[in-house]
Design an enzyme around this catalytic site. Structure first.
Site, short mmCIF file in Angstrom:
data_model
loop_
_atom_site.label_atom_id
_atom_site.label_comp_id
_atom_site.label_asym_id
_atom_site.label_seq_id
_atom_site.Cartn_x
_atom_site.Cartn_y
_atom_site.Cartn_z
N ASP A 142 0.84 -1.20 0.00
CA ASP A 142 0.00 0.00 0.00
C ASP A 142 0.88 1.25 0.00
O ASP A 142 1.80 1.34 0.81
CB ASP A 142 -0.83 -0.08 1.29
CG ASP A 142 -2.04 0.80 1.28
OD1 ASP A 142 -2.35 1.38 0.24
OD2 ASP A 142 -2.69 0.90 2.34
N GLY A 179 -5.13 3.57 -7.73
CA GLY A 179 -5.44 3.84 -9.14
C GLY A 179 -4.72 5.05 -9.71
O GLY A 179 -5.14 5.59 -10.75
N ASP A 194 -10.23 4.22 -1.66
CA ASP A 194 -10.92 3.21 -0.83
C ASP A 194 -12.44 3.25 -1.02
O ASP A 194 -13.07 4.31 -1.00
CB ASP A 194 -10.63 3.47 0.66
CG ASP A 194 -9.19 3.18 0.99
OD1 ASP A 194 -8.36 3.10 0.07
OD2 ASP A 194 -8.88 3.05 2.18
#
Ligand code: GLA
Length: 543
Positions: A290, A334, A355
């Protein structure tokens, strides 16, 4: 005396109340038992008929579920639990096992390792007192893994920073005891917060206000041997992962290419090689990586796109070198054209948006952002519109999702047609009938897991409705009819517009029922905010 103005206001109020009562009556679904629970916040559920349970009850006869193809690198351990539903006892068998592969007929576990690359044709059979099922299956030994989107559960939406070893084990238990594992759900992933947490001084920045204090989490980043330190809620990661594996499931975990992760835990920056080797040693099967605060650590590495590519490729190359297959999730929300470079960075799936939470506007955002990049998806690399928000979510006091039943149908139907990775985010121990039925419809999952691996797209896209199309491996097509408005409406799949034969046999995928042969078009009424799925094949009459 009341004034005219007051009279008008009163009349409006009374009409509004009557409309609400009428809508409530109209909205009551067939299976009310799972709907009206304390804590449920479905304001707009009142505006359309809500769908009840559509998935038919599970057949006692055997059905071999899951994909028809599985990829493994040469020499890597194979970990594939054959998902089979039907009454037990059940006799399982396989034909065509290549040298090095093993099959445990008692547990349905395909294991061992195959060193010679190739496509191996296997045939599984499952037999019980009610019948026999057969499934042809290709074991592809080669460098491409994750040939169909991964299916599993992830701790973030359910437990956030309060995740523990015990909760992970319970999720693994529930994945099996709820029957979900028999439908192909296999990964159990611990998200952020298995590690220790830095102080603000150590992190060199202020902790965001939304992250609640958890005193027990503070601790050093690494041991004297440079291993990542776990917080006290994770006393033994290797043992926890072995527990997950013993159930035939796969284990995933989370890290960041940064010093500090999103929820304020230590990350992998500067220790990537050690971490990749440690995870392989622990038995990790999937890594969610992440971005979080990594800009701070990677600012010298070029523009945003360059620095992200470098950071993700560093870990991707390290994972690919390990002696086990670790599916790699490039989670950068993205950004910076990720769909164009994530595969080259070694990723098997990548987020296409920020999210997702269980609200309609965010669901729509995920759908809209994902549908524009459909071409980037394919075997070995998938667009990820983020984890599923169906079922009893923490955001709604673990009662249900804040999405209405219709919206949850839209969510599942579209994620399946988009070929999305499916990660459940609700509490598996509290699955209600609706959630269970949404997650165990094998014909819906078959579309998601289709071996052709082409993601669907809306051929017709309007502000009010969409008609989505996805070509499937057996020559048929998946069609989704998606009502973006609150009001029930008829939506038509016009075969010519979709490039389909003039005459098609249509099957209702959720109800698992053939609807007949239709000439030119298939139209049906779709309730507000719902999407339903159909499987369409040529009826042999060419245009
Ligand atoms: C980011 C990710 C989420 C989750 C959290 C954990 O927000 O997008 O999916 O992993 O971090 O902190």
């Amino acid at each position: 005396m009341i004034s005219n103005k007051e009279r008008v206001v009163r009349r409006l109020c009374i009409s509004f109340m009557l409309a609400v009562v009428a809508a409530c009556v109209h909205a009551a679904p067939a299976d009310a038992a799972f709907v009206f629970k304390p804590g449920v916040k479905w304001g707009n559920a009142l505006l359309s008929r809500q769908l009840g349970i559509l998935t038919p009850p599970e057949s006692p006869a055997p059905r071999i579920n899951g994909p028809t193809v599985f990829g493994v690198r040469p020499g890597s351990p194979i970990l594939y639990r054959l998902p089979v539903t039907g009454e037990r006892p059940m006799k399982l068998a396989v034909e065509g096992l290549p040298e090095g592969a093993t099959f445990d007929a008692a547990t349905g576990l395909l294991g061992g390792a195959v060193s010679k690359p190739g496509d191996y044709a296997l045939a599984f059979t499952a037999e019980n007192a009610r019948g026999k099922a057969k499934k042809n299956f290709t074991l592809k030994v080669g460098n491409t893994i994750c040939l169909t989107p991964p299916l599993g559960w992830n701790s973030w939406n359910c437990w956030g920073q309060d995740v523990t070893d015990e909760k992970m084990r319970r999720a693994a238990d529930a994945m099996v005891s709820s029957g979900l594992a028999d439908h192909g759900w296999s990964y159990i992933v611990v998200d952020d917060c298995w590690r220790t947490r830095p102080t603000e001084k150590e992190a060199g920045m202020k902790r965001p206000g939304w992250i609640a204090e958890r005193a027990y989490m503070y601790g050093p980043a690494r041991t004297a041997d440079d291993l990542p330190c776990t917080n006290p809620k994770f006393p033994d990661m290797k043992a926890m992962i072995a527990y997950i594996h013993a159930k035939g499931l796969k284990a995933g975990l989370y890290s960041v290419p940064a010093t500090v992760a999103c929820c304020w835990t230590w990350g992998s920056f500067g220790h990537e090689a050690k971490d990749a080797a440690t995870w392989a040693d622990w038995g990790v099967d999937l890594l969610k990586y992440d971005w979080c605060t990594a800009d701070r650590d990677w600012w010298r590495a070029g523009n945003n796109r360059e620095r992200q590519f470098k950071a993700y490729k560093l870990m991707g190359d390290l994972l690919a070198k390990q002696k086990r297959d670790i599916v790699y999730n490039v989670c950068n929300y993205g950004r910076y054209g990720v769909t164009e470079w994530a595969r080259a960075a070694g990723g098997q799936y990548w987020r296409t948006n920020d999210d997702l939470k269980d609200t309609w506007p965010l669901l729509i955002r995920s759908i809209n952002e994902n549908m524009n990049v459909a071409d980037a998806a394919g075997p070995g690399g998938w667009n990820d519109p983020d984890m599923l928000v169906v079922g009893p979510m923490r955001s709604n006091g673990f009662t249900t999702s804040r999405l209405t039943p219709n919206e949850q149908y839209a969510h599942m139907s579209l994620w399946a047609i988009m070929a999305a990775p499916l990660f459940i985010g609700c509490d598996l121990e509290r699955l209600d009938h609706l959630a269970h039925s949404l997650l165990t419809n094998d014909e819906v999952l078959d579309i998601d897991q289709d071996a052709l691996g082409k993601a669907g797209r809306p051929v017709v896209h309007t502000p009010d409705y969409d008609v989505w199309l996805r070509p499937l491996a057996d020559g048929s097509w998946a069609v989704a009819l998606f009502n973006r408005t609150w009001e029930e409406r008829e939506i038509a799949a016009d075969f010519k517009t979709l490039g389909l034969p003039a005459s098609c046999a249509v099957r209702d995928v959720w109800a698992q029922k053939d609807l007949g042969v239709f000439a030119g078009r298939f139209a049906t009424s779709i309730p507000g905010h719902a999407a339903l799925l159909y499987r369409v094949r040529s009826a042999g009459i060419l245009p």
